[in-house]
Design an enzyme around this catalytic site. Structure first.
Site, PDB file in Angstrom:
ATOM      1  N   LYS A 178     -21.693  -8.913 -24.656  1.00 54.58           N
ATOM      2  CA  LYS A 178     -20.750  -7.876 -24.204  1.00 54.58           C
ATOM      3  C   LYS A 178     -21.181  -6.451 -24.558  1.00 54.58           C
ATOM      4  O   LYS A 178     -21.974  -5.877 -23.844  1.00 54.58           O
ATOM      5  CB  LYS A 178     -19.353  -8.189 -24.737  1.00 54.58           C
ATOM      6  CG  LYS A 178     -18.845  -9.549 -24.184  1.00 54.58           C
ATOM      7  CD  LYS A 178     -17.364  -9.639 -24.144  1.00 54.58           C
ATOM      8  CE  LYS A 178     -16.830 -11.016 -23.887  1.00 54.58           C
ATOM      9  NZ  LYS A 178     -16.256 -11.198 -22.583  1.00 54.58           N
TER      10      LYS A 178
ATOM     11  N   TYR B 106     -12.314 -19.992 -27.687  1.00 58.67           N
ATOM     12  CA  TYR B 106     -13.177 -19.886 -26.513  1.00 58.67           C
ATOM     13  C   TYR B 106     -14.562 -19.418 -26.927  1.00 58.67           C
ATOM     14  O   TYR B 106     -14.684 -18.451 -27.695  1.00 58.67           O
ATOM     15  CB  TYR B 106     -12.584 -18.881 -25.519  1.00 58.67           C
ATOM     16  CG  TYR B 106     -13.406 -18.704 -24.261  1.00 58.67           C
ATOM     17  CD1 TYR B 106     -13.600 -19.760 -23.392  1.00 58.67           C
ATOM     18  CD2 TYR B 106     -13.975 -17.472 -23.949  1.00 58.67           C
ATOM     19  CE1 TYR B 106     -14.359 -19.595 -22.231  1.00 58.67           C
ATOM     20  CE2 TYR B 106     -14.719 -17.299 -22.783  1.00 58.67           C
ATOM     21  CZ  TYR B 106     -14.908 -18.374 -21.937  1.00 58.67           C
ATOM     22  OH  TYR B 106     -15.653 -18.211 -20.795  1.00 58.67           O
TER      23      TYR B 106
ATOM     24  N   ASP C  21     -19.442 -16.698 -33.795  1.00 58.86           N
ATOM     25  CA  ASP C  21     -19.416 -16.199 -32.423  1.00 58.86           C
ATOM     26  C   ASP C  21     -18.786 -14.820 -32.485  1.00 58.86           C
ATOM     27  O   ASP C  21     -17.571 -14.688 -32.607  1.00 58.86           O
ATOM     28  CB  ASP C  21     -18.610 -17.139 -31.525  1.00 58.86           C
ATOM     29  CG  ASP C  21     -18.527 -16.624 -30.092  1.00 58.86           C
ATOM     30  OD1 ASP C  21     -18.878 -15.455 -29.848  1.00 58.86           O
ATOM     31  OD2 ASP C  21     -18.090 -17.393 -29.222  1.00 58.86           O
TER      32      ASP C  21
END
Ligand SMILES: Cc1ncc(COP(=O)(O)O)c(C=O)c1O
Length: 442
Positions: free
Chosen positions: A272, A144, A245
């Site tokens: 985040k 993801y 990522d």
């Protein structure tokens, strides 16, 4: 929680149904028959609309590394609120956070802020295309990376669609254009030989390989050193960029997963935890590659606007949060993670039930199988495993533990050993009441 305790949440959900599709504005927080609505959070506990309190092992999908309403972060934000929240001018606050992040990670020579991890991944892929002049990107099956069309490919492919050992490019969102699928080359995670063969076959057209060093949706299994070294070598030899990522994995260490792994990518997407609980993302990398964003000579190769990019609230909150994350605090937090993983593994062993725990640092993921997990295909739960996991998670939820429906958990610095032990104890009871078959005594 008693059924009457859901009354306020049910009422709120009924209102939401009238104004949002399915009452929902964030797919990942959907919970049948309706979600529980939060009212407040303090440290590692959240209180819902009916006054129930949860021990938060999800932390807004890993972003709240200090838990909720951290006083240092809150103070920084309150001070900035008085000064204004965003301007069509840069502020010093963006330089401060950029300096902090670049000083921590050797591969971060230049950095640029976005508003989310999805945007950070999108800008990294665009930068890679702009820098190399090549159209395609490669990514791992099952990983993801947010909601950019190209990054979503083969996120949830199944046996009916994923093809043979060389994965198919499978659409995630209905209506994804075929041209997107044609421009994404999917490689198997942690299968070094197969991935190298596929990458070399497409080398001339590939701008980059996008990899999460510990992809949650693909099982929260760390990439092997052999696999990462192959990616670094092949990308360097063929003129592709290596893009990490680290939207989640940046919480693994003081210098992110790349610091712990000793592999330096050309570009990295983060998000985040660097926003201290506010919307944020960033793309960082070598000065040479990041020059595609430089506006000083006119239109950059990769133009990048964004009304709220580097807004001072996210910048000051992120700086406050990151400053609290000293090497010693990472060590303490990761030791709690190790304690939690050991406790879960022990609970499986004591219960004599098939299962295992993956993850690293302050992250863990529970799987209801003892089959060795190495990649997306081995980690993808069968229907029976998914049902067993749902039963366990429902029990945890009903007993005041919040975690992801995939079995993923993220710790916060607001926790200590007693919260970890509380979690493990409730997990052990969840297993005991799960109805899962016990394997024969050894
Ligand atoms: C690995 C990874 N990349 C990208 C994203 C997208 O980040 P955001 O939700 O901030 O857009 C996520 C979100 O969970 C993620 O886990």
């Amino acid at each position: 929680m008693s059924s009457s305790s859901t009354t306020q949440s049910q009422t709120l959900f009924n209102r939401a149904l009238d104004v949002m599709p399915g009452g929902n504005t964030r797919t990942t927080v959907w919970h049948a028959p309706h979600p529980v609505y939060a009212v407040s959070g303090a440290g590692c506990r959240i209180t819902d609309a009916d006054g129930n309190v949860y021990l938060d092992f999800l932390n807004n999908y890993t972003s709240m590394i200090h838990g909720h309403a951290n006083p240092v972060v809150a103070k920084a934000v309150r001070q900035q609120l008085e000064l204004g929240t965003c301007f069509a001018m840069p502020t010093e606050s963006e330089i401060v956070l950029a300096e902090l992040l670049c000083s921590r990670v050797p591969g971060f020579e230049r950095i640029r802020f976005t508003n989310s991890g999805s945007e950070a991944v999108m800008m990294a892929l665009k930068a890679a295309r702009a820098h190399t002049g090549r159209p395609k990107v490669a990514k791992c099956e099952g990983a993801y990376h947010g909601s950019y069309d190209f990054a979503e490919v083969s996120l949830d492919s199944g046996p009916e669609s994923w093809g043979n050992a060389d994965p198919n490019s499978v659409a995630y969102t209905a209506g994804t254009p075929k041209s997107v699928l044609d421009d994404v080359i999917v490689i198997p995670f942690n299968r070094t030989e197969e991935a190298e063969r596929i990458l070399r076959a497409h080398a001339d057209e590939l701008a980059c390989v996008l990899i999460d060093p510990m992809p949650n949706r693909a099982g929260l299994i760390p990439a092997t050193t052999e696999y990462l070294e192959m990616l670094r070598r092949v990308t360097s030899e063929t003129g592709m960029l290596l893009v990490f990522d680290e939207v989640i994995s940046f919480r693994l260490d003081y210098s992110g997963a790349q610091g712990a792994l000793g592999v330096t990518p050309d570009l990295t997407s983060i998000a985040k935890i660097i926003g201290g609980g506010f919307p944020i993302g960033a793309v960082a990398g070598s000065a040479d590659v990041m020059a595609v964003f430089d506006p000083r000579q006119g239109k950059p190769l990769a133009p990048h606007g964004g009304t709220f990019n580097a807004n001072p609230i996210s910048m000051v909150a992120g700086t406050a949060a990151m400053e609290l994350l000293t090497p010693e605090e990472f060590e303490r937090l990761n030791a709690l993670g190790a304690r939690a993983r050991a406790g879960v593994a022990q609970a499986f062993a004591n219960a004599g039930i098939d299962g295992q725990v993956t993850g690293d640092g302050s992250l863990l993921r529970i799987h209801m199988t003892s089959v060795p997990l190495i990649d997306y295909r081995s980690a993808r739960a069968t229907e029976a495993q998914a049902t067993a996991l749902s039963r366990v998670i429902d029990y945890m939820y009903a007993n005041g533990i919040l975690m992801a429906e995939t079995g993923m958990c993220a710790l916060s610095t607001a926790m200590g050993e007693s919260e970890i032990d509380e979690f493990v104890e409730i997990f052990a009871s969840a297993l005991a009441s799960s109805g899962q078959p016990r394997h024969a005594a050894e």
